[in-house]
Enzyme design. Sequence first.
Site, PDB file in Angstrom:
ATOM      1  N   GLU A 107       0.818  -1.802  -0.265  1.00 11.06           N
ATOM      2  CA  GLU A 107       0.077   0.261  -0.176  1.00 11.06           C
ATOM      3  C   GLU A 107       1.068   1.216  -0.296  1.00 11.06           C
ATOM      4  O   GLU A 107       0.589   2.435  -0.898  1.00 11.06           O
ATOM      5  CB  GLU A 107      -0.823   0.376   1.402  1.00 11.06           C
ATOM      6  CG  GLU A 107      -2.259  -1.352   0.969  1.00 11.06           C
ATOM      7  CD  GLU A 107      -3.323  -0.987   0.041  1.00 11.06           C
ATOM      8  OE1 GLU A 107      -3.336   0.257   0.528  1.00 11.06           O
ATOM      9  OE2 GLU A 107      -2.893  -1.787  -0.512  1.00 11.06           O
ATOM     10  N   ASP A 125      -8.131   6.588  -8.502  1.00  8.13           N
ATOM     11  CA  ASP A 125      -8.999   5.901  -9.149  1.00  8.13           C
ATOM     12  C   ASP A 125     -10.154   5.547  -8.853  1.00  8.13           C
ATOM     13  O   ASP A 125     -10.558   4.506  -8.821  1.00  8.13           O
ATOM     14  CB  ASP A 125      -8.152   4.386  -7.620  1.00  8.13           C
ATOM     15  CG  ASP A 125      -8.431   4.474  -6.525  1.00  8.13           C
ATOM     16  OD1 ASP A 125      -9.021   6.056  -6.670  1.00  8.13           O
ATOM     17  OD2 ASP A 125      -8.498   3.931  -5.642  1.00  8.13           O
ATOM     18  N   THR A 130      -8.246   8.174  -0.647  1.00  8.87           N
ATOM     19  CA  THR A 130      -6.960   7.614   0.248  1.00  8.87           C
ATOM     20  C   THR A 130      -6.445   7.875   1.153  1.00  8.87           C
ATOM     21  O   THR A 130      -5.340   8.543   1.312  1.00  8.87           O
ATOM     22  CB  THR A 130      -6.638   6.497  -1.058  1.00  8.87           C
ATOM     23  OG1 THR A 130      -7.675   6.183  -1.988  1.00  8.87           O
ATOM     24  CG2 THR A 130      -5.578   5.269  -0.312  1.00  8.87           C
TER      25      THR A 130
END
Length: 323
Positions: A107, A125, A130
């Site tokens: 990640e 995305d 995020t």
Amino acid sequence: MRRKDPRVWMAGTAASAVAGIAVLAVLVIPDEEQPTAPSGLAAAPTATAAPSPVPQTPSASVTAVASPRPSATPSTRPAASVRPAARAGLDDPKLKDIAMQLVSSAENSSLNWRAQYRYIEDIGDGRGYTGGIIGFCSGTGDMLELVEQYTRRKPSNVLAGYLAALRRVNGSASHAGLDPGFTAAWATAAGDKAFQQAQNDVRDGMYFNPAVARAKSDGLRALGQFIYYDAIVMHGPGDDPVSFGGIRAAALKRARPPAQGGDETAYLNAFLDARVAAMRTESAHEDTSRVDTAQRVFLKAGNLNLALPLRWKVYGDTFSITG
């Protein structure tokens, strides 16, 4: 780079003859443990041979008469079946920390997962912002859940004012009402132990605990538990074909897990095959190295218990955990 799909889981002695009286001393040995028996020890029953009368003839030597168990020949009594000490699961603190490092390598390209509380960006995305230790997303609901939980614990926090906007953008890639101050506020909150604990708790409640529980019920050891966890982090806990439930369902069509009498390695290979297929349906997940050069490497080595040392690659970067 962050990758994420939408989500809305332990001696007998020989008999001795003394003055015509047989004395039998039995020392009970705890039974060995067997893999499939219930936990705990099943102790063998003890027995003491009664003294046998010996004829007193002048020329005869004194002979002790004993029961067969303490004789020099091995006992024919069946051994009770028990099992060895249970192996540690992924919820063991040391293994859990290893799991966090493995996920962080994929990640965040770093083993220092605790440094990721402050991480936040839009990676393009389609899921908005995020952030955090597993990539909570403003567009998938878990970032909203995180900030709500943080606010319940500490109402006057720097992110509380963004709750209305997080509710509005949930399900979209929008930043409406979040820009321009949300990322700075997130970084500030990351220095607060309450926010760090909230991230830990949402991670465990939504992803880690359900994944480990499901894997244990399927009879999987630490590697399989990690494989489930990493999949649910990326794909979410849903039942559609590209979510965790759908991936597991596809694997079950090809192989049975140990809990159903299947081979663990064969089942995990089937699961990873199904996961790779799901990843390839989306351009954001086209790099499958977190499976191919990490999890599959451990599986091919037969390291079902995630024993150290571990060496793997993700997105071309090499990582290792040696102790």
